[in-house]
Structure formats: C-alpha cells, structure tokens
Design a protein around this motif. Structure first.
Motif, PDB file in Angstrom:
ATOM      1  N   ASN A   1       0.831  -1.203   0.000  1.00  0.00           N
ATOM      2  CA  ASN A   1       0.000   0.000   0.000  1.00  0.00           C
ATOM      3  C   ASN A   1       0.868   1.257   0.000  1.00  0.00           C
ATOM      4  N   THR A   2       0.226   2.407  -0.098  1.00  0.00           N
ATOM      5  CA  THR A   2       0.965   3.668  -0.218  1.00  0.00           C
ATOM      6  C   THR A   2       1.837   3.944   1.008  1.00  0.00           C
ATOM      7  N   GLU A   3       1.346   3.576   2.206  1.00  0.00           N
ATOM      8  CA  GLU A   3       2.140   3.793   3.417  1.00  0.00           C
ATOM      9  C   GLU A   3       3.387   2.908   3.423  1.00  0.00           C
ATOM     10  N   GLN A   4       3.250   1.673   2.989  1.00  0.00           N
ATOM     11  CA  GLN A   4       4.400   0.759   2.936  1.00  0.00           C
ATOM     12  C   GLN A   4       5.429   1.230   1.911  1.00  0.00           C
TER      13      GLN A   4
ATOM     14  N   ALA B   1       5.824   4.375   0.913  1.00  0.00           N
ATOM     15  CA  ALA B   1       6.435   5.588   1.451  1.00  0.00           C
ATOM     16  C   ALA B   1       7.487   5.257   2.505  1.00  0.00           C
ATOM     17  N   ASP B   2       7.232   4.240   3.313  1.00  0.00           N
ATOM     18  CA  ASP B   2       8.197   3.816   4.328  1.00  0.00           C
ATOM     19  C   ASP B   2       9.491   3.329   3.672  1.00  0.00           C
TER      20      ASP B   2
ATOM     21  N   GLU C   1      10.600   4.215   0.723  1.00  0.00           N
ATOM     22  CA  GLU C   1      11.243   5.381   0.107  1.00  0.00           C
ATOM     23  C   GLU C   1      11.990   6.203   1.149  1.00  0.00           C
ATOM     24  N   ARG C   2      11.399   6.348   2.335  1.00  0.00           N
ATOM     25  CA  ARG C   2      12.075   7.101   3.389  1.00  0.00           C
ATOM     26  C   ARG C   2      13.285   6.318   3.933  1.00  0.00           C
ATOM     27  N   HIS C   3      13.080   5.068   4.237  1.00  0.00           N
ATOM     28  CA  HIS C   3      14.128   4.265   4.889  1.00  0.00           C
ATOM     29  C   HIS C   3      15.345   4.079   3.990  1.00  0.00           C
TER      30      HIS C   3
END
Length: 211
Positions: free
Chosen positions: A197-200, A202-203, A205-207
C-alpha cells in the motif's frame, strides 16, 4: 573502475544474462560511462559471446572511436545519460515476462510493474511504458526524455525493458528485479493479489532514501 575492468564487467554480465535466458540471440545491449566517454556492446552482437577488445568505444558526444560499430539502440541509452546525470550504466534486454507486459493492451502505461514486493520498489520504482518506435529510431529520445528525470527504468511498447543505474552491477540487478516482478505480475493475473500500500511504499522510500 578503469576501462579494462569495465570491459571485463560488460563481458561477464552479458554472458550471465544470456546464459540465464534473459535475452536471446543478438538481442539486448549494454553501455557504461567511462571517464572519457562510453563503452557499448556492438550492433548485432550476442551478449553471451562478447569480446572485451571489440566493444564499441565512444567519445563523450557519442561518436564512435574504436572497436566494432555500436548497437543501433544508442538513442535509448543516451536518453538516460543526458537526462539522468547520475547514470553510469544502461541495460536493455528482451526478457520474456517484461516484454510480455509491454505487449499486453491492459498494462498500466503509467506504471507497468505493480508493487508486489518491496524489492521492485527499492531497485526499480515505477516503470512507465513508452509508445512504440522502430528499434534504433531517434524518435524514442524525446519520449524517454519526458520521464527520465523521474524514472530510472521504462518498458518500450512491444519491445522490452531498459534500465539505468549508477553502476553496471546496479543496472543488472534492477533489470533482473524488473523481470522477476513482471513474472509475478503475469502469473498472478486473475488472482486476488495483495500489493504494497501507499504507506508501505512511502516507508521504503524514506528508509532507503529512494527519493
């Protein structure tokens, strides 16, 4: 890495890709950036039987200097070198599943590879589809130029994948991951699939500092 080592790496990876069935016959091509220009696989050459001394040497403007004549697909490669300054290598294959996705009429042209695993997000990201152009045609350059700033990989409609990366190793790993993700996408068609999902995403991409 000096030019001799780069030549050896192109030969080694070409042989590996060919022997594993990721591109057949004389299809596929590889290029790398050197301190004073570029090296590329020759036109109509088989990646499984490359000769390091016969690889095409190009100057910084893409002019052929020595070795065999370069692949006709140079416009594909230089589209990335010109629009993504971080590009150090480009790999183009006719791998089966990624090419199959490029032929399917219902593949999402904005992102052909669904985020089924974290690794396709980490190594490849979104993969748009570029409208069909004749192999070797310079008409592909403006099409890739439009999206190369945001995307390191694309699918060429009815043709296959092309991937850019900072190093040759990274480009090969990315195009292998793209092929595996394309395979998963095709063999799970018609099934109830759980995508990241989008949150996963985004995580990831950040990490991993993907953006």
């Amino acid at each position: 890495m000096n030019e001799t080592a780069l030549r050896e790496a192109i030969v080694r990876w070409g042989k590996s890709l060919f022997e594993r069935g990721l591109t057949a016959g004389s299809s596929g091509n590889i290029s790398v950036k050197t301190p004073d220009g570029y090296l590329a696989t020759p036109t109509n050459s088989c990646l499984g039987f490359l000769d390091a001394d016969r690889l095409s040497k190009l100057d910084s403007d893409g002019k052929h200097l020595s070795g065999d004549a370069p692949t006709k697909e140079l416009p594909l490669h230089f589209s990335f070198y010109e629009k993504r300054p971080q590009t150090g290598a480009v790999v183009h294959l006719h791998s089966t599943y990624a090419t199959a996705l490029s032929c399917l009429a219902d593949t999402d042209p904005r992102d052909a590879i669904p985020p089924l695993t974290p690794y396709v997000v980490m190594r490849v990201g979104k993969v748009p589809i570029i409208p069909y152009t004749r192999p070797g045609s310079s008409e592909v350059k403006p099409l890739i130029a439009e999206i190369a700033g945001e995307h390191s990989a694309v699918l060429l409609e009815n043709h296959g994948p092309i991937v850019s990366a900072a190093t040759l190793d990274s480009a090969v790993f990315a195009i292998e991951e793209l092929e595996e993700a394309a395979k998963l996408s095709i063999i799970t068609r018609g099934m109830k699939v759980r995508q990241l999902n989008t949150e996963q995403i985004a995580d990831l991409e950040r990490h991993f500092k993907l953006r």
